[in-house]
Scaffold this motif. Structure first.
Motif, short mmCIF file in Angstrom:
data_model
loop_
_atom_site.label_atom_id
_atom_site.label_comp_id
_atom_site.label_asym_id
_atom_site.label_seq_id
_atom_site.Cartn_x
_atom_site.Cartn_y
_atom_site.Cartn_z
N THR A 66 67.45 62.60 40.99
CA THR A 66 68.90 62.51 41.05
C THR A 66 69.31 61.57 42.18
O THR A 66 68.85 61.72 43.33
CB THR A 66 69.55 63.89 41.28
N ILE A 67 70.15 60.60 41.87
CA ILE A 67 70.58 59.64 42.88
C ILE A 67 71.45 60.30 43.95
O ILE A 67 71.60 59.76 45.05
CB ILE A 67 71.34 58.45 42.26
N LEU A 68 72.03 61.45 43.63
CA LEU A 68 72.85 62.17 44.61
C LEU A 68 71.99 63.05 45.53
O LEU A 68 72.53 63.65 46.46
CB LEU A 68 73.91 63.03 43.90
N ARG A 69 70.70 63.10 45.25
CA ARG A 69 69.78 63.98 45.98
C ARG A 69 70.18 65.45 45.76
O ARG A 69 71.22 65.76 45.22
CB ARG A 69 69.75 63.65 47.48
N THR A 70 69.31 66.34 46.17
CA THR A 70 69.58 67.76 45.99
C THR A 70 68.95 68.54 47.13
O THR A 70 68.01 68.07 47.77
CB THR A 70 69.05 68.26 44.63
N ALA A 71 69.48 69.71 47.38
CA ALA A 71 68.97 70.56 48.44
C ALA A 71 69.46 71.99 48.21
O ALA A 71 70.46 72.20 47.52
CB ALA A 71 69.44 70.07 49.81
N ARG A 72 68.77 72.92 48.79
CA ARG A 72 69.24 74.30 48.76
C ARG A 72 70.00 74.55 50.07
O ARG A 72 69.63 74.03 51.12
CB ARG A 72 68.07 75.26 48.60
N SER A 73 71.05 75.34 49.99
CA SER A 73 71.91 75.53 51.16
C SER A 73 72.10 77.01 51.47
O SER A 73 72.82 77.71 50.76
CB SER A 73 73.28 74.87 50.92
N ASP A 74 71.47 77.47 52.53
CA ASP A 74 71.68 78.86 52.97
C ASP A 74 73.10 79.05 53.50
O ASP A 74 73.69 80.13 53.35
CB ASP A 74 70.67 79.21 54.07
N GLN A 75 73.65 78.00 54.09
CA GLN A 75 74.98 78.12 54.67
C GLN A 75 76.05 78.34 53.60
O GLN A 75 77.02 79.07 53.81
CB GLN A 75 75.31 76.86 55.48
N PHE A 76 75.84 77.72 52.42
CA PHE A 76 76.83 77.87 51.35
C PHE A 76 76.82 79.29 50.76
O PHE A 76 77.75 79.69 50.08
CB PHE A 76 76.58 76.85 50.24
N LEU A 77 75.77 80.05 51.06
CA LEU A 77 75.70 81.43 50.60
C LEU A 77 76.68 82.32 51.36
O LEU A 77 76.95 83.45 50.93
CB LEU A 77 74.28 81.98 50.76
N THR A 78 77.22 81.82 52.46
CA THR A 78 78.14 82.62 53.28
C THR A 78 79.59 82.21 53.03
O THR A 78 79.86 81.05 52.70
CB THR A 78 77.83 82.42 54.77
N PRO A 79 80.53 83.13 53.19
CA PRO A 79 81.95 82.77 53.05
C PRO A 79 82.37 81.69 54.03
O PRO A 79 83.21 80.83 53.70
CB PRO A 79 82.68 84.09 53.35
N GLU A 80 81.77 81.68 55.22
CA GLU A 80 82.12 80.68 56.22
C GLU A 80 81.69 79.29 55.76
O GLU A 80 82.43 78.31 55.93
CB GLU A 80 81.44 81.02 57.56
N GLY A 81 80.51 79.20 55.17
CA GLY A 81 80.05 77.92 54.67
C GLY A 81 80.91 77.41 53.54
O GLY A 81 81.26 76.21 53.48
N ARG A 82 81.29 78.29 52.63
CA ARG A 82 82.15 77.88 51.51
C ARG A 82 83.54 77.50 52.01
O ARG A 82 84.18 76.60 51.43
CB ARG A 82 82.21 79.01 50.47
N ALA A 83 84.00 78.13 53.07
CA ALA A 83 85.31 77.77 53.64
C ALA A 83 85.27 76.35 54.19
O ALA A 83 86.25 75.59 54.06
CB ALA A 83 85.70 78.77 54.73
N LYS A 84 84.16 75.97 54.83
CA LYS A 84 84.03 74.60 55.33
C LYS A 84 84.06 73.60 54.17
O LYS A 84 84.68 72.53 54.27
CB LYS A 84 82.72 74.44 56.11
N ALA A 85 83.39 73.95 53.09
CA ALA A 85 83.40 73.07 51.92
C ALA A 85 84.81 72.93 51.36
O ALA A 85 85.23 71.83 50.95
CB ALA A 85 82.46 73.62 50.84
N TYR A 86 85.55 74.04 51.35
CA TYR A 86 86.92 73.98 50.82
C TYR A 86 87.80 73.07 51.67
O TYR A 86 88.66 72.36 51.14
CB TYR A 86 87.51 75.38 50.76
N GLU A 87 87.59 73.07 52.98
CA GLU A 87 88.36 72.16 53.84
C GLU A 87 88.11 70.72 53.44
O GLU A 87 89.01 69.87 53.49
CB GLU A 87 87.99 72.39 55.30
#
Length: 320
Positions: A66-87
């Motif tokens: 994948t040209i976008l690369r890929t990774a697993r994200s432990d931080q996105f498993l948390t509400p705080e991580g998803r809140a950062k993404a939403y910002e």
């Protein structure tokens, strides 16, 4: 809908680039702006993203990975991580998100929607083919063909040396690759996590075959059923037959996607854009009876996809 984003997450699968290409070009065709998020949900949190256009996806339909690369994200498993993404969705003006990946990726996308109400559409891309709501996932066909190519080559040397070969394929929790490759490759035995197996029966089948003059034997095992090395050891101890083990591993993830995977990825990616444009909020695209279908993510994540039992029995019959 004026601006959409897309990312690839989890394990890579052949055909992801073809899907990225379809998403970008379908969106541009309809006048939408596209933001590519790099390194999966990690990049979503860290704002590692940039605009994409027609040139961004030129000459990628035949490329694996994948040209976008890929990774697993432990931080996105948390509400705080998803809140950062939403910002970052507000910062970049993102109004809809397309997630290309497997079960774990879809769970992250669903949680993100429930917490922040951003429309999301999932595109199933995993070589394991274990996503409910679709007959086939992007990457499965290529992975099976990679395994078949290995089986064909191993059969040649197995015949020359009159040995039993054990071929371990991917599939920690599902035996779709093993079953398809084993049936198409003429394996004597297929070991998958979904079905119990007996070493006594496997060994008796091997001995019966050699007694009637067979020059080789092929056993395909999914990694979640048993380790290939363990299977080889037990067979040699029980029968005395010389066994060799080949573990295909991540070889199955790479390579240029098959024509079937390129077509599937193109159809699913284009449909994902259409769903966002039509107001979909928490959906997955898939294939049902040859047609592109839309499935609620809740259904895809709460059901279980089962193997074709008739296909499994047929493989046993044909391997007598």
């Amino acid at each position: 809908m004026q601006r959409v984003a897309l990312l690839t997450s989890g394990g890579d699968a052949p055909g992801m680039n073809a899907c990225i290409r379809a998403v970008v070009r379908k969106a541009v065709y309809h006048g939408l702006e596209v933001i590519g998020i790099k390194r999966g949900f990690n990049g979503f949190i860290e704002a590692d993203m940039e605009p994409m256009n027609l040139s961004s996806v030129a000459d990628i339909v035949q490329r694996g990975g994948t040209i976008l690369r890929t990774a697993r994200s432990d931080q996105f498993l948390t509400p705080e991580g998803r809140a950062k993404a939403y910002e970052n969705t507000k910062r970049f003006g993102i109004q809809g998100l397309i997630v290309i990946g497997g079960d774990g990726s879809f769970r992250g996308a669903r949680s993100f929607y429930l917490e922040h109400n951003l429309p999301v559409v999932g595109v199933p891309a995993t070589i394991d083919n274990d996503i409910p709501g679709t007959n086939q996932t992007i990457g499965f066909d290529t992975a099976v063909n990679t395994a078949i190519e290995a089986i064909n080559k191993i059969r040649d040397t197995a015949t020359s040396h009159e040995r039993a070969f054990i071929i371990e394929v991917m599939g920690r929790h599902s035996g779709f690759i093993a079953l398809a490759a084993g049936l198409a490759g003429g394996a004597e035995s297929i070991l998958i996590p979904e079905r119990p197996f007996s070493y006594d029966e496997i060994c008796e089948k091997l001995l019966r075959g050699f007694r009637r003059g067979k020059l080789h034997s092929i056993i395909v095992v999914a990694e979640g059923a048993s380790g290939g090395l363990e299977v080889g050891r037990k067979i040699k101890e029980s029968t005395g037959i010389d066994t060799k083990v080949t573990i295909l591993g991540h070889l199955q993830r790479g390579g240029s996607p098959s024509a079937a995977d390129r077509i599937l990825a193109s159809r699913l990616g284009a449909r994902a854009v259409e769903l966002l444009m039509n107001g979909a909020t928490k959906m997955m695209v898939g294939v049902s009876k040859g047609e592109i279908a839309a499935v609620n993510l809740d259904d895809a994540l709460t059901q279980a996809k089962t193997i074709d039992v008739e296909m499994y029995h047929l493989a046993n019959i044909l391997s007598l």
